[in-house]
Design an enzyme around this catalytic site. Structure first.
Site, short mmCIF file in Angstrom:
data_model
loop_
_atom_site.label_atom_id
_atom_site.label_comp_id
_atom_site.label_asym_id
_atom_site.label_seq_id
_atom_site.Cartn_x
_atom_site.Cartn_y
_atom_site.Cartn_z
N GLY A 35 0.72 -1.06 -0.12
CA GLY A 35 0.08 -0.14 0.06
C GLY A 35 0.84 1.04 0.01
N GLY A 36 1.79 1.06 -0.90
CA GLY A 36 2.79 2.40 -0.85
C GLY A 36 2.61 3.25 -1.97
N GLY A 66 -0.06 8.41 0.82
CA GLY A 66 -0.22 8.64 2.28
C GLY A 66 1.05 8.01 3.13
CB ILE A 67 1.06 6.23 6.26
CG1 ILE A 67 0.40 6.97 7.08
CG2 ILE A 67 2.11 5.39 7.14
CD1 ILE A 67 -0.39 6.42 8.23
N GLY A 68 2.19 5.07 3.53
CA GLY A 68 3.14 4.10 2.87
C GLY A 68 4.40 4.64 1.94
CB SER A 93 -5.97 2.18 13.44
OG SER A 93 -6.81 3.35 13.95
CE1 TYR A 122 -9.28 1.29 9.52
CE2 TYR A 122 -9.73 2.55 11.58
CZ TYR A 122 -8.78 2.26 10.54
OH TYR A 122 -7.41 2.78 10.64
#
Length: 247
Positions: free
Chosen positions: A14-15, A18-20, A138, A151
């Protein structure tokens, strides 16, 4: 710039944003051979251009085991090892309990739980003593929020995996930890705020430090957990949330 990850092989799911992507860029700047996955080729290509430093994109969906096999076959062919896995791919969709259906359940748990499990499992043949696994959790795995039961449950599972896998992998010398962001300035969260006037202000009111998290805040934590600086940290959940979980 330090070179804590010189010649280390780092895989990030998931890069593409965002964070990735922020973590991929930091790993690459610190000398790592970075492999990034994403489902959409166009976004992956853009991310690789922004990450630079020879980072490699491998298109794939972590919910499809064949795609994960393709990813690790490529890494194994190129380097024969994996030093760090950042299992980052995930999804977040607030849904009230009465609106939950099978499709919503499958979408959340396939990506946040199934995809994470097999991202780690399929990396293990390439990992040796000193290897590190960082899972993206999270604050919602520990705190209660309206319409987020699905979630939150998926992220509570992530926290549990870190504990269990710390025991499962201790004899192999592989450490497992969780980074758990709070509300962080990502494209996904920004889209939510743009569609819900006043929501950003309400969220910030609940953060003791009085602001949203920045991508670099989370990247700093991920790289710490992945580095030798945290060599005696295992099975831990590091909250990067401005104090929300603690206060």
């Amino acid at each position: 710039m330090t070179k804590r990850f010189e010649d280390k092989v780092v895989v990030i799911t998931g890069g593409s944003d965002g964070i990735g992507r922020a973590c991929a860029r930091r790993f690459a700047e610190e000398g790592a051979h970075v492999y990034v996955t994403a489902r959409r080729q166009e976004m992956l290509d853009q991310a690789i251009g922004q990450i630079g430093h020879g980072a490699i994109g491998v298109q794939g969906d972590v919910t499809k085991l064949a795609d994960l096999t393709k990813l690790y076959d490529r890494v194994g062919h190129d380097h024969g090892k994996v030093d760090v896995v950042f299992a980052n791919a995930g999804t977040h969709q607030p849904i009230p309990l009465e609106a939950l259906d099978e499709a919503a359940f499958d979408a959340t748990f396939d990506l946040n739980v199934k995809g994470l499990i097999f991202t780690v499992q399929k990396a293990l043949p390439l990992m040796t003593a000193g290897g590190v696994i960082v899972l993206n959790g999270s604050v919602a795995g520990s705190k209660t929020y309206p319409d987020q039961s699905l979630y939150s449950a998926s992220k509570a599972a992530v926290r549990s995996f870190a504990r269990s896998w710390t025991l499962d992998l201790k004899d192999r010398g592989i450490r497992v930890n969780v980074v758990s962001p709070g509300a962080t300035e990502t494209p996904l969260l920004r889209g939510f705020f743009d569609a819900a006037p006043g929501a950003e202000e309400e969220v910030i009111k609940g953060v003791p430090l009085g602001r949203l998290g920045h991508l670099e805040d989370v990247a700093n934590a991920v790289l710490f957990l992945a580095s030798s600086e945290s060599s005696f940290v295992a099975g831990h959940e590091l909250f990067v949330d401005g104090g929300v979980a603690a206060v």
